[in-house]
Design a protein around this motif. Structure first.
Motif, mmCIF file in Angstrom:
data_model
loop_
_atom_site.group_PDB
_atom_site.id
_atom_site.type_symbol
_atom_site.label_atom_id
_atom_site.label_comp_id
_atom_site.label_asym_id
_atom_site.label_seq_id
_atom_site.Cartn_x
_atom_site.Cartn_y
_atom_site.Cartn_z
ATOM 1 N N VAL A 25 0.837 -1.192 0.000
ATOM 2 C CA VAL A 25 0.000 0.000 0.000
ATOM 3 C C VAL A 25 0.876 1.248 0.000
ATOM 4 O O VAL A 25 0.687 2.153 -0.812
ATOM 5 N N ALA A 26 1.820 1.302 0.930
ATOM 6 C CA ALA A 26 2.702 2.458 1.048
ATOM 7 C C ALA A 26 3.924 2.063 1.854
ATOM 8 O O ALA A 26 3.864 1.146 2.677
ATOM 9 N N SER A 27 5.028 2.757 1.600
ATOM 10 C CA SER A 27 6.237 2.525 2.377
ATOM 11 C C SER A 27 6.932 3.849 2.628
ATOM 12 O O SER A 27 6.723 4.824 1.896
ATOM 13 N N ILE A 28 7.784 3.856 3.657
ATOM 14 C CA ILE A 28 8.500 5.080 4.015
ATOM 15 C C ILE A 28 9.873 4.696 4.542
ATOM 16 O O ILE A 28 10.012 3.809 5.385
ATOM 17 N N THR A 29 10.892 5.368 4.021
ATOM 18 C CA THR A 29 12.257 5.082 4.459
ATOM 19 C C THR A 29 12.552 5.806 5.769
ATOM 20 O O THR A 29 11.755 6.630 6.238
ATOM 21 N N ILE A 30 13.716 5.527 6.326
ATOM 22 C CA ILE A 30 14.109 6.165 7.583
ATOM 23 C C ILE A 30 14.294 7.665 7.403
ATOM 24 O O ILE A 30 14.202 8.444 8.369
ATOM 25 N N THR A 31 14.516 8.123 6.178
ATOM 26 C CA THR A 31 14.628 9.556 5.883
ATOM 27 C C THR A 31 13.304 10.124 5.382
ATOM 28 O O THR A 31 13.272 11.223 4.835
ATOM 29 N N SER A 32 12.223 9.325 5.571
ATOM 30 C CA SER A 32 10.855 9.755 5.245
ATOM 31 C C SER A 32 10.567 9.919 3.767
ATOM 32 O O SER A 32 9.683 10.683 3.383
ATOM 33 N N LYS A 33 11.291 9.204 2.938
ATOM 34 C CA LYS A 33 10.939 9.145 1.524
ATOM 35 C C LYS A 33 9.845 8.094 1.370
ATOM 36 O O LYS A 33 10.015 6.945 1.799
ATOM 37 N N SER A 34 8.743 8.461 0.757
ATOM 38 C CA SER A 34 7.591 7.571 0.703
ATOM 39 C C SER A 34 7.204 7.221 -0.727
ATOM 40 O O SER A 34 7.546 7.928 -1.677
ATOM 41 N N SER A 77 3.387 8.105 7.325
ATOM 42 C CA SER A 77 4.326 8.950 8.065
ATOM 43 C C SER A 77 4.983 8.089 9.142
ATOM 44 O O SER A 77 4.594 6.942 9.349
ATOM 45 N N ARG A 78 5.973 8.655 9.813
ATOM 46 C CA ARG A 78 6.640 7.913 10.868
ATOM 47 C C ARG A 78 7.203 8.847 11.915
ATOM 48 O O ARG A 78 7.464 10.020 11.651
ATOM 49 N N ASP A 79 7.393 8.281 13.103
ATOM 50 C CA ASP A 79 8.041 8.978 14.203
ATOM 51 C C ASP A 79 9.247 8.121 14.576
ATOM 52 O O ASP A 79 9.091 7.067 15.218
ATOM 53 N N ASN A 80 10.428 8.529 14.152
ATOM 54 C CA ASN A 80 11.621 7.719 14.382
ATOM 55 C C ASN A 80 11.947 7.577 15.862
ATOM 56 O O ASN A 80 12.514 6.560 16.273
ATOM 57 N N ALA A 81 11.615 8.581 16.668
ATOM 58 C CA ALA A 81 11.899 8.497 18.103
ATOM 59 C C ALA A 81 11.054 7.418 18.774
ATOM 60 O O ALA A 81 11.467 6.828 19.779
ATOM 61 N N LYS A 82 9.882 7.159 18.207
ATOM 62 C CA LYS A 82 8.974 6.164 18.775
ATOM 63 C C LYS A 82 8.982 4.858 17.985
ATOM 64 O O LYS A 82 8.237 3.939 18.324
ATOM 65 N N THR A 131 7.670 4.175 15.209
ATOM 66 C CA THR A 131 6.262 3.973 14.870
ATOM 67 C C THR A 131 5.963 4.549 13.490
ATOM 68 O O THR A 131 6.454 5.624 13.152
ATOM 69 N N ALA A 132 5.175 3.816 12.730
ATOM 70 C CA ALA A 132 4.699 4.288 11.436
ATOM 71 C C ALA A 132 3.190 4.435 11.495
ATOM 72 O O ALA A 132 2.509 3.715 12.246
ATOM 73 N N TYR A 133 2.684 5.356 10.689
ATOM 74 C CA TYR A 133 1.256 5.627 10.655
ATOM 75 C C TYR A 133 0.771 5.561 9.212
ATOM 76 O O TYR A 133 1.515 5.839 8.276
ATOM 77 N N LEU A 134 -0.501 5.243 9.062
ATOM 78 C CA LEU A 134 -1.136 5.303 7.751
ATOM 79 C C LEU A 134 -2.466 6.014 7.921
ATOM 80 O O LEU A 134 -3.400 5.461 8.523
#
Length: 130
Positions: free
Chosen positions: A51-60, A73-78, A80-83
């Motif tokens: 469906v969707a993917s996101i790299t550690i540098t937030s390239k989606s 989207s994602r929160d690297n500190a947590k 966690t990824a969101y859709l």
């Protein structure tokens, strides 16, 4: 030792919205980084699809069928990824799975920093119906 836990699925009417979350955690240990995270889905009788993917540098990137409606989207500190899913359609009905392709972690079993690969959550059901 490392697990992905999804949440946020449910029943929604066509045109509605849902937000899925996927949190990575290490049992009796600690996560240091999570590489690319992705959301996949599998409808009854169909193959699992990205469906969707996101790299550690937030390239989606997105499947054509969800472009303009879904946002990853994602929160690297947590770790966690969101859709965020808007304008949901009946054809979006599926079990949604979270994936992480590579996770750096340690644990009481493997105290040395270790890269594990290809983690999957158990899935969360999204049903779009009136």
């Amino acid at each position: 030792q490392v697990q992905l836990v999804e949440s946020g699925g449910g029943l929604v009417q066509p045109g509605g919205s849902l937000r899925l979350s996927c949190a990575a955690s290490a049992v009796s240990g600690r996560i240091f980084s999570v590489n690319t995270m992705g959301w996949y889905r599998q409808a009854p009788g169909k193959q699992r699809e990205l469906v969707a993917s996101i790299t550690i540098t937030s390239k989606s990137k997105y499947a054509d069928s969800v472009k303009g409606r879904f946002t990853i989207s994602r929160d690297n500190a947590k770790f966690t990824a969101y859709l965020q899913m808007n304008d949901l359609r009946p054809e979006d009905t599926a079990v949604y799975y979270c994936n992480a392709d590579k996770i750096l972690y340690n644990s009481s079993v493997t105290p040395r920093l270790t890269y594990g690969e290809d983690y999957w959550g158990k899935g969360t059901l999204v049903t779009v119906s009136s």
